[in-house]
Design a protein around this motif. Structure first.
Motif, PDB file in Angstrom:
ATOM      1  N   PHE A  83       0.850  -1.197   0.000  1.00 37.37           N
ATOM      2  CA  PHE A  83       0.000   0.000   0.000  1.00 37.37           C
ATOM      3  C   PHE A  83       0.883   1.244   0.000  1.00 37.37           C
TER       4      PHE A  83
ATOM      5  N   THR B 220       1.385   3.817  -3.243  1.00 33.19           N
ATOM      6  CA  THR B 220       1.010   5.223  -3.035  1.00 33.19           C
ATOM      7  C   THR B 220       2.088   6.125  -3.617  1.00 33.19           C
TER       8      THR B 220
ATOM      9  N   ALA C 116      -4.179   0.819  -3.108  1.00 32.19           N
ATOM     10  CA  ALA C 116      -3.474   2.074  -2.822  1.00 32.19           C
ATOM     11  C   ALA C 116      -3.686   3.176  -3.867  1.00 32.19           C
TER      12      ALA C 116
ATOM     13  N   ALA D  86      -0.596   6.345   3.985  1.00 32.36           N
ATOM     14  CA  ALA D  86       0.338   5.291   3.600  1.00 32.36           C
ATOM     15  C   ALA D  86       1.327   4.994   4.726  1.00 32.36           C
TER      16      ALA D  86
END
Length: 405
Positions: free
Chosen positions: A235, A239, A360, A380
């Motif tokens: 994730f 991001t 994400a 994040a």
């Protein structure tokens, strides 16, 4: 004298590893080169995200679905890759995956709406899943020097592909935003021919993989903790990869240069730095430490967003070094912690971790649109902290793997 003998032994071991790393069967090199082309598809669209949004009149969150559809299908398809390859053989599975990528990359290049592009990227993700999961199994099964050497070769291909993807995307995308898709289709067609000619015929294994086997493999606590932590780690990873292009305010060439530097750092540390740190400090200790640093980097990017583009660029490139270390170590944990066959364990692990790559980009874009461009990076960072907690909670189940290195 014993200390000198110990040093000599370590030096001999390192020399043997370097020799075995380079002395590989042709099948390994053919698969690794094809993997480089396949992984180029991950970062290929990065430099052209703003151009796609502009040309197709789409918002950042709509464009982010290019990543989401790709990784969502990749994740789900991981559950069937073993079932397919155990029935038709590794070579045929690789070739089908490469062929699908050629077809859907070409179709992506002729898309006229963001919806079409998102759909074709989903098909691309299916091809990617069939190829990537089987490529790792082929390299691990055929490479000389053991599993650790094979994984480093695989991660080297991943790092090189991820670093070259933004560069190719920038060079072609600066001319025309559709061009990178056709460039990828051409590269994958070359990879298809190389694998068709150079890979030996691979008979299906004696034991067929069942569709439920990857999910059953996740019943192993060590693999479950590894995959769970990797989900939150990815994730944070995606991001950075998917949302940062929207806050840099650069053209395709500028974004491509930033993520080329990011990818080079990722490739170098995954191959050269991760094994050294692992031998000295242990796998879980290094994973935890780099996750802490990554969380701090994400927080710093959040504070720099909108205020200092040069600082964001420096932090993004530095994050590549941390991501390269963890990519290698997470893969080694997944391959070594479970008692399931490696292809099955890999499928279960990748099913979970690629969900982080699917979630994400869209979540980050939505947060950025509604709450400001700093918020996605703070969220994040929280995800990375959760990833750290998962590693800490599962450390006793990971201790066996950590002690082997």
């Amino acid at each position: 004298m014993s200390a000198q003998h110990s040093v000599e032994t370590i030096e001999e071991t390192l020399h043997e590893e370097k020799v075995s790393m380079l002395k590989q069967p042709i099948a390994v090199w053919a698969t690794a080169i094809a993997a480089v082309f396949a992984f180029m598809g991950i970062g290929l669209v990065d430099p052209i995200l703003p151009a796609i949004a502009s040309n197709l009149k789409a918002s950042p969150s709509e464009v982010s679905l290019l990543f989401t559809s790709y990784f969502l299908v990749t994740a789900i398809a991981m559950l069937i890759t073993g079932w397919v390859s155990s029935r038709i053989g590794g070579k045929k599975t690789l070739l089908i995956g490469l062929a699908l990528i050629v077809v859907f990359a070409s179709l992506s290049g002729i898309s006229n709406t963001v919806g079409e592009l998102v759909g074709f990227r989903a098909g691309w993700g299916l091809g990617n899943a069939l190829f990537v999961a089987t490529a790792l199994a082929v390299i691990v099964g055929v490479a000389s020097g053991g599993t650790a050497t094979a994984i480093i070769l695989y991660e080297a291909a991943l790092g090189l592909g991820i670093s070259l993807g933004p560069l190719l995307g920038a060079l072609l995308g600066g001319w025309q935003w559709r061009a990178p898709f056709f460039g990828t289709a051409t590269a994958m067609a070359v990879a298809f021919i190389a694998c068709l000619v150079l890979l030996p015929k691979m008979a299906p294994p004696a034991v067929k993989t069942r569709l439920r086997d990857p999910l059953l493999a996740l019943g192993h606590k060590g693999l479950r903790f590894t995959a769970g932590s990797a989900l939150f780690y990815n994730f944070g990873f995606f991001t950075i990869l998917a949302f940062t292009p929207f806050i840099l305010g650069m053209d395709a060439y500028g974004i491509g240069a930033v993520f080329f530097g990011w990818g080079v750092c990722l490739a170098i540390t995954s191959v050269f730095v991760a094994p050294v740190l692992q031998r000295r400090f242990g796998t879980t200790q290094v994973v935890s430490a780099t996750l802490v640093l990554l969380a701090l980097v994400l927080i710093a990017i959040g504070f720099a967003a909108g205020h200092s583009v040069p600082l964001v660029v420096i932090l993004v490139i530095f994050s590549g070094a941390l991501l390269g270390i963890n990519n290698t170590l997470y893969t080694e944990l997944a391959m070594g912690v479970s008692d399931a066959p490696r292809p099955v364990a890999s499928a279960g692990y990748n099913f979970v971790r690629w969900m982080g790559g699917a979630l994400a980009p869209f979540i980050a874009a939505q947060l950025g649109e509604h709450f400001g461009e700093q918020v996605p990076f703070f969220v994040a960072a929280v995800a990375i902290v959760i990833g750290i907690a998962v590693v800490v909670l599962g450390r006793k189940h990971l201790a066996g793997v950590a002690s082997e290195h």
